[in-house]
Design a protein around this motif. Structure first.
Motif, PDB file in Angstrom:
ATOM      1  N   PRO A   5     -11.862  -8.026  -8.589  1.00 47.19           N
ATOM      2  CA  PRO A   5     -11.378  -7.926  -7.395  1.00 47.19           C
ATOM      3  C   PRO A   5     -10.339  -8.732  -7.239  1.00 47.19           C
ATOM      4  N   TRP A  51      -6.006  -0.462  -5.838  1.00 45.40           N
ATOM      5  CA  TRP A  51      -6.980  -0.324  -5.087  1.00 45.40           C
ATOM      6  C   TRP A  51      -7.474   1.181  -5.261  1.00 45.40           C
ATOM      7  N   ILE A  88      -9.350  -6.549  -2.380  1.00 49.23           N
ATOM      8  CA  ILE A  88      -8.866  -5.320  -3.084  1.00 49.23           C
ATOM      9  C   ILE A  88      -9.772  -4.934  -4.433  1.00 49.23           C
ATOM     10  N   ASP A  89     -10.622  -3.968  -4.380  1.00 51.56           N
ATOM     11  CA  ASP A  89     -11.519  -3.732  -5.245  1.00 51.56           C
ATOM     12  C   ASP A  89     -11.469  -2.266  -5.521  1.00 51.56           C
ATOM     13  N   CYS A  90     -11.651  -1.560  -6.782  1.00 49.28           N
ATOM     14  CA  CYS A  90     -11.573  -0.436  -6.920  1.00 49.28           C
ATOM     15  C   CYS A  90     -12.339   0.621  -6.238  1.00 49.28           C
ATOM     16  N   THR A  93       0.853  -1.370  -0.066  1.00 47.08           N
ATOM     17  CA  THR A  93       0.005  -0.040  -0.065  1.00 47.08           C
ATOM     18  C   THR A  93       0.988   1.195  -0.007  1.00 47.08           C
TER      19      THR A  93
END
Length: 334
Positions: free
Chosen positions: A306, A247, A292-294, A205
């Motif tokens: 995802p 992300w 992890i999805d937009c 991240t």
């Protein structure tokens, strides 16, 4: 060479933000202004300087880690090798020169996890060899995790999300503390040039980076030129990793960077060895089961499906495919 001024990295002061409780911070005009500057910095360059972090990670703690790092890499080679990194799944222990299959890399590292994952035990040096090392690194890992959480909360505000949007997905401290040692090196060495670490992006991240004053970190500007990122007193660098780029639906940039032997300074001997460089990197990662999805509000999703964080890191699973240079995966049950 492009000059640092042309990259124009912002300097964000976290002190006021860190002094506030979450409810107050989420409504504070100064905090929201800082959050927008963070977003702009990550959209443009993927890197930002930060000050005011000492409330959570003190300067004495950082100095202590640098001191321990010097002692660690000064151990006899056989003692370091006894704690060698064993698997990418664990990501723990000592990585000797060349272990990452990078012919031009001139570094050795030590990888430290959260210390509470039984299947991935830490690889600690003997206590008698470096008294207090394990305790100091464990304490630093915890403190850096708290700072990581707060910065991600600031980023959530920047994206007009709830303050705690990321926290349930990054709260298991699946982060990695890496101590890096770049030994004194010959300039222009055949097959290596002035490279110390090849161009790359980070996986997670965000990365928190404390560096000494040797210099040599460079970031790739949009025009392809490599720009030096000069160490500044009492600052840390915080950059976007590949996971956060995905992300954010690619709205935040995971930017390529590298380490090189810096240019000669006045009075330095061009035939002599370049100075040792040391740095401390804290790689923030989502929980392994984080989906992890937009993020909502970042536009039309650029990724078809995802992905679970643990699957993002995998390079061997049969259901991953390449499409338009982005990893796509089959749907995952949330």
């Amino acid at each position: 060479m492009v000059q640092e001024l042309q990259l124009n990295l912002n300097i964000l002061d976290l002190q006021h933000f860190l002094d506030l409780d979450p409810d107050t911070a989420a409504k504070d005009p100064e905090v929201l202004k800082t959050a927008q500057l963070l977003k702009k910095s990550y959209e443009q360059h993927g890197f930002v300087y930060m000050t005011g972090w000492e409330k959570l990670v003190t300067e004495d703690m950082v100095k202590g880690v640098f001191d321990y790092s010097e002692k660690l890499f000064s151990l006899p080679q056989e003692k370091k090798d006894a704690c060698s990194y064993t698997t990418t799944a664990a990501n723990r222990g000592y990585l000797a020169f060349g272990r990452e299959n990078r012919a031009t890399d001139r570094k050795e590292t030590w990888e430290i996890g959260n210390g509470v994952t039984p299947e991935f035990p830490e690889r600690w040096p003997e206590e008698d060899d470096i008294p207090g090392f394990k305790s100091a690194m464990s304490h630093f890992h915890l403190s850096a995790h708290t700072l990581n959480l707060r910065i991600m909360s600031l980023l959530a505000l920047a994206l007009q999300l709830p303050y705690d949007f990321f926290e349930p997905q990054i709260n298991q401290r699946c982060n990695n503390l890496r101590l890096l040692h770049y030994p004194a090196a010959k300039r222009g060495e055949e097959g290596k040039g002035d490279s110390r670490l090849i161009p790359h992006t980070d996986d997670g991240t965000i990365t928190l980076l404390w560096q000494d004053f040797t210099g040599g970190l460079e970031v790739q500007a949009p025009n392809g030129e490599w720009v030096p990122v000069v160490p500044k007193p009492r600052t840390l660098l915080v950059n976007v990793g590949d996971m956060l780029e995905r992300w954010s639906n690619d709205s935040l940039k995971s930017t390529r960077h590298r380490a090189v032997i810096p240019p000669l300074k006045e009075g330095e001997d061009g035939e002599g060895l370049a100075k040792v460089r040391r740095s401390i990197a804290y790689f923030g990662n989502p929980n392994s089961d984080a989906l992890i999805d937009c993020i909502p509000g970042t536009g039309e999703p650029k990724y078809k499906f995802p992905i679970l964080a643990k699957e993002f890191y995998s390079t061997a699973l049969s259901y991953t495919i390449e499409q338009d240079g982005k990893v796509q995966t089959k749907p995952v049950e949330a």
